[in-house]
Design an enzyme around this catalytic site. Structure first.
Site, PDB file in Angstrom:
ATOM      1  N   CYS A   2       0.890  -1.303  -0.089  1.00 32.99           N
ATOM      2  CA  CYS A   2       0.023  -0.106   0.054  1.00 32.99           C
ATOM      3  C   CYS A   2       0.989   1.335   0.112  1.00 32.99           C
ATOM      4  O   CYS A   2       1.918   1.436   0.724  1.00 32.99           O
ATOM      5  CB  CYS A   2      -0.895   0.164   1.059  1.00 32.99           C
ATOM      6  N   ARG A  27       3.929  -0.508  -4.963  1.00 26.11           N
ATOM      7  CA  ARG A  27       3.665  -0.907  -3.621  1.00 26.11           C
ATOM      8  C   ARG A  27       2.233  -1.827  -3.402  1.00 26.11           C
ATOM      9  O   ARG A  27       1.897  -2.405  -2.451  1.00 26.11           O
ATOM     10  CB  ARG A  27       3.556   0.139  -2.452  1.00 26.11           C
ATOM     11  N   TRP A  73      -2.741  -2.744  -1.599  1.00 28.02           N
ATOM     12  CA  TRP A  73      -2.506  -4.114  -1.875  1.00 28.02           C
ATOM     13  C   TRP A  73      -3.443  -4.882  -0.683  1.00 28.02           C
ATOM     14  O   TRP A  73      -3.110  -4.557   0.510  1.00 28.02           O
ATOM     15  CB  TRP A  73      -1.092  -4.443  -1.532  1.00 28.02           C
ATOM     16  N   ASN A  99      -1.434   2.230   5.404  1.00 27.46           N
ATOM     17  CA  ASN A  99      -0.520   1.334   5.047  1.00 27.46           C
ATOM     18  C   ASN A  99      -0.239   0.201   6.222  1.00 27.46           C
ATOM     19  O   ASN A  99       0.210   0.772   7.075  1.00 27.46           O
ATOM     20  CB  ASN A  99       0.700   1.774   4.421  1.00 27.46           C
ATOM     21  N   GLY A 100      -0.392  -1.101   6.197  1.00 27.48           N
ATOM     22  CA  GLY A 100      -0.049  -1.916   7.163  1.00 27.48           C
ATOM     23  C   GLY A 100      -1.163  -2.681   7.547  1.00 27.48           C
ATOM     24  O   GLY A 100      -2.176  -2.697   7.036  1.00 27.48           O
ATOM     25  N   GLU A 477      17.226 -17.338  -8.457  1.00 32.55           N
ATOM     26  CA  GLU A 477      17.018 -16.000  -8.465  1.00 32.55           C
ATOM     27  C   GLU A 477      16.275 -16.203 -10.301  1.00 32.55           C
ATOM     28  O   GLU A 477      15.408 -15.446 -10.381  1.00 32.55           O
ATOM     29  CB  GLU A 477      18.031 -15.074  -8.365  1.00 32.55           C
ATOM     30  N   LYS A 481      12.627 -15.001 -11.025  1.00 30.04           N
ATOM     31  CA  LYS A 481      12.311 -13.780 -11.751  1.00 30.04           C
ATOM     32  C   LYS A 481      11.284 -14.252 -12.780  1.00 30.04           C
ATOM     33  O   LYS A 481      10.511 -13.571 -13.308  1.00 30.04           O
ATOM     34  CB  LYS A 481      13.692 -13.605 -12.573  1.00 30.04           C
ATOM     35  N   GLU A 484       7.684 -14.688 -11.385  1.00 30.62           N
ATOM     36  CA  GLU A 484       7.201 -13.364 -10.952  1.00 30.62           C
ATOM     37  C   GLU A 484       6.381 -12.462 -11.872  1.00 30.62           C
ATOM     38  O   GLU A 484       5.400 -11.749 -11.655  1.00 30.62           O
ATOM     39  CB  GLU A 484       8.165 -12.364 -10.366  1.00 30.62           C
ATOM     40  N   HIS A 500      16.006 -37.219  -7.612  1.00 29.67           N
ATOM     41  CA  HIS A 500      15.505 -37.960  -6.623  1.00 29.67           C
ATOM     42  C   HIS A 500      13.899 -37.474  -6.362  1.00 29.67           C
ATOM     43  O   HIS A 500      13.489 -37.237  -5.264  1.00 29.67           O
ATOM     44  CB  HIS A 500      16.106 -37.520  -5.183  1.00 29.67           C
ATOM     45  N   LYS A 603       6.246  -4.424  -4.379  1.00 29.12           N
ATOM     46  CA  LYS A 603       7.585  -4.374  -4.318  1.00 29.12           C
ATOM     47  C   LYS A 603       7.919  -4.432  -2.600  1.00 29.12           C
ATOM     48  O   LYS A 603       9.118  -4.875  -2.281  1.00 29.12           O
ATOM     49  CB  LYS A 603       8.145  -3.073  -4.796  1.00 29.12           C
TER      50      LYS A 603
HETATM   51  C1  G6P Z   1       9.137  -8.619  -2.490  1.00 25.57           C
HETATM   52  C2  G6P Z   1       9.342  -8.436  -3.777  1.00 25.57           C
HETATM   53  C3  G6P Z   1      10.576  -9.253  -4.130  1.00 25.57           C
HETATM   54  C4  G6P Z   1      11.764  -8.927  -3.085  1.00 25.57           C
HETATM   55  C5  G6P Z   1      11.150  -9.355  -1.865  1.00 25.57           C
HETATM   56  C6  G6P Z   1      12.335  -8.698  -0.604  1.00 25.57           C
HETATM   57  O1  G6P Z   1       8.373  -9.903  -2.250  1.00 25.57           O
HETATM   58  O2  G6P Z   1       8.117  -8.684  -4.817  1.00 25.57           O
HETATM   59  O3  G6P Z   1      10.835  -9.229  -5.459  1.00 25.57           O
HETATM   60  O4  G6P Z   1      12.756  -9.846  -3.235  1.00 25.57           O
HETATM   61  O5  G6P Z   1      10.026  -8.704  -1.446  1.00 25.57           O
HETATM   62  O6  G6P Z   1      12.200  -7.215  -0.779  1.00 25.57           O
HETATM   63  P1  G6P Z   1      13.354  -6.657  -0.348  1.00 25.57           P
HETATM   64  O7  G6P Z   1      12.935  -5.014  -0.458  1.00 25.57           O
HETATM   65  O8  G6P Z   1      13.340  -6.864   1.307  1.00 25.57           O
HETATM   66  O9  G6P Z   1      14.628  -6.968  -0.821  1.00 25.57           O
END
Ligand code: G6P
Length: 608
Positions: A2, A27, A73, A99-100, A477, A481, A484, A500, A603
């Site tokens: 948010c 956000r 969000w 927000n929260g 990673e 990516k 996501e 396995h 994010k």
């Molecule tokens: C969210 C994002 C991820 C990110 C993670 C950690 O889940 O979608 O892409 O890696 O948060 O975020 P930070 O700001 O702590 O690196």
């Protein structure tokens, strides 16, 4: 999660709020809303992205110089117009953006219902507006009512509050971030600095449980006991262009291309004559064990670090997902180090893990991108990545900056513990300094090849990634990516583990992307690749020139080979990442997904 903004001044608030809100859309983007106070209060809300709100606003006459706005969000209640913020109290005195998460909202709601309060939405936010109104009706003291909420409310809540009888924005910060932007005859509140950077570079960063009273020409800040506090002004040193697309179609692509610069900004100031100077007071000789805590991509950066620091410095290192850390009762001892990694510096799980470590008396060091963020402020020691603002939800440049900085930290620790000589340090640092240029080379030569591969594999329902050691850390990673932003199912596996169980999922034409760069285990991963190919898998191989020329004898189309420039094996994750980022980006483009704002994600995740 948010985003909230507020404006008070002489200009039209609606335009400024919408523009600023768009910079916070990363956000959350389930719904948005705006409230303008111009003698009377007017609210407009819309489900979905801010563009829907803009459409609605074309038909509304929302003029005024004071307002608050929100992009959501969803946590409590589905995304809908009714659950969108702002939320007004029963008697219309208070209108709030939040927000929260208010954790004890049920209990407060029950009490308010007994007092005759009704609730229109499913949100915890409406509970806050009514709680403050209820207190205000009793005391006629707004600061007291807010302070009472701070004492009784549990959880996280940054708030923007409009009071119908006053040209003022009241604001509160608890756990979720909140800054006050200082202008001339105008002031702002926002969830982060980039939202209002176009209008001011001067900010007050609210600390835990502080209350701001923001007027057009005056700002006062109080603690939760209503004592006034004097704060230093934080002056931002980056420009608004850092938060704009600059001709790229998406922030993600722009940020992929910014990686060489981001890495230079991270490492160059910390390398003097090929020697590392991190400018922090830490001695690895005194560290028994490192606990890395992080979420998502930052946790993957932590796994890269574990490989390097254990191999070079021989310090036992464990990587925890921050959301698991506290609940698994970790064994923490006096001479341990908690290493916290976070782009935003606000991730609730990571922040909670940091606090858990501090409560247990363990030293904390954070690797953070956002200056002034909660994690940066609360850890004992900080190393900033200086990658610049990252807007796309899927991280690229912040991850690359994190791993570059972690290489330096691992090498520094190894030298301090006398596991490597000064010469080896210089040699390794020399290699790290070549990373930005090598990324530039990959970016120059690879785009067309990746675009073709994206077209070829866009209809795959499932894509696997395999690798061993540092390549395994890298593919974790790469796979994240891809899922996501493309929504293609993907899994990353340690290449040797596939047999396995998971190999049962490999069938004719399943795509397996193999990262094969580590010389000492090269043949082992090659065998694992042969195993999946024998079961009909298609294969993309990311490897290094040397190894490719000498070793590869599997039957693979040349257009499916992605070659990284020669580099010491420790640092290949920096180069293989670029191919995987580009592949995820272009395949998502082919599929038409919303790359910068993928579904269900945000994010900055400020809820646990
Ligand atoms: C969210 C994002 C991820 C990110 C993670 C950690 O889940 O979608 O892409 O890696 O948060 O975020 P930070 O700001 O702590 O690196």
């Amino acid at each position: 999660m948010c985003g909230i903004v507020g404006y008070i001044g002489n200009k039209g608030a609606t335009h400024i709020l919408i523009k600023s809100l768009k910079r916070l859309e990363y956000r959350g983007y389930d719904s948005s809303g705006i409230a303008i106070l111009n003698k009377k209060l007017k609210i407009v809300k819309a489900k979905g992205k801010i563009i829907n709100l803009e459409e609605k606003l074309k038909k509304e006459n929302l003029n005024g110089n004071l307002g608050i706005a929100h992009t959501r969000w969803a946590t409590h209640g589905e995304p809908s117009d009714i659950n969108s913020h702002p939320h007004t109290s029963n008697n219309g005195l208070f209108t709030i953006v939040h927000n929260g998460i208010l954790e004890n909202y049920k209990e407060i709601k029950n009490n308010l219902q007994k007092e005759g309060y009704n609730f229109l939405s499913d949100t915890d936010t409406e509970v806050i507006s009514n709680f403050i109104e209820y207190q205000y009706e009793k005391t006629k003291d707004l600061l007291e009512s807010i302070s009472k909420f701070l004492k009784e409310g549990k959880g996280s809540f940054s708030l923007g509050i409009l009071f119908e009888n006053e040209n003022t924005i009241y604001t509160v910060k608890k756990q979720s971030p909140l800054v006050i932007g200082i202008g001339t005859n105008e002031n702002f509140i926002s969830s982060d600095i980039s939202a209002t950077l176009e209008y001011t570079k001067n900010y007050y960063i609210l600390e835990e449980e502080e209350i701001g009273i923001v007027k057009k020409d005056n700002i006062q800040i109080f603690d939760k006991n209503k004592n006034e506090i004097k704060k230093d002004i934080y002056v931002v040193d980056f420009d608004v262009s850092a938060a704009e697309k600059n001709g790229f179609d998406h922030f993600m692509l722009k940020e992929i291309y910014e990686q060489p610069t981001a890495i230079r900004n991270t490492i160059n100031p910390r390398v003097i004559n090929d020697e590392i100077d991190l400018k922090i007071d830490i001695d690895a000789k005194e560290i028994n064990k490192i606990h890395v805590v992080a979420c998502g991509s930052a946790a993957h950066a932590g796994i890269v670090f574990k490989n390097i620091v254990e191999s070079l410095a021989r310090i036992p290192t464990e990587v925890y997902l921050a959301s698991e850390f506290r609940y698994q009762n970790p064994i923490l001892e006096e001479n341990d180090l908690i290493l916290v990694i976070s782009q935003s510096g606000e991730t609730a799980d990571t922040l909670a893990a940091l606090r858990h470590g501090k409560t247990n008396g363990v030293k904390t060091l954070s690797i953070v991108n956002v200056l002034g963020s909660s994690i940066a402020r609360e850890s004992d020691l900080n190393l900033f990545t200086w990658a610049g603002p990252e807007i796309a939800v899927a991280t690229t440049k912040a991850y690359s900056a994190q791993i570059s900085l972690l290489y330096l930290l691992g090498i520094k620790f190894a030298f301090q513990r006398k596991k490597i000589t000064k010469e080896t340090e210089k040699l390794l640092v020399g290699e790290i300094l070549t990373i930005p240029e090598k990324i530039e080379n990959i970016l120059k030569i690879s785009e067309n090849q990746i675009k073709e591969l994206s077209k070829k594999y866009k209809n795959n329902k499932s894509i696997f990634f395999i690798g061993r050691g540092l390549d395994y850390a890298a593919v974790l990673e790469g796979s994240l990516k891809l899922k996501e932003i493309s929504y293609i199912h993907s899994e990353a596996y340690a290449a040797g583990e596939l047999k396995h169980g998971t190999i049962s999922l490999i069938e004719d034409r399943t795509l397996v992307i193999s990262c094969i760069t580590q010389k000492h285990i090269f043949e082992k991963t090659m065998s694992n690749l042969q195993e999946v190919k024998a079961r009909g898998a298609e294969s993309i191989i990311i490897t290094n020139e040397e190894a490719y020329i000498k070793e590869i004898n599997v039957d693979v189309d040349k257009s499916n080979l992605l070659i990284i420039p020669k580099i010491n094996d420790y640092f290949t994750p920096s180069l293989t990442a670029i191919y995987m980022q580009l592949f995820s980006y272009y395949i998502s483009r082919e599929l038409g997904s919303d790359i910068d704002m993928p579904r269900n994600l945000a994010k900055s995740v400020t809820v646990e």
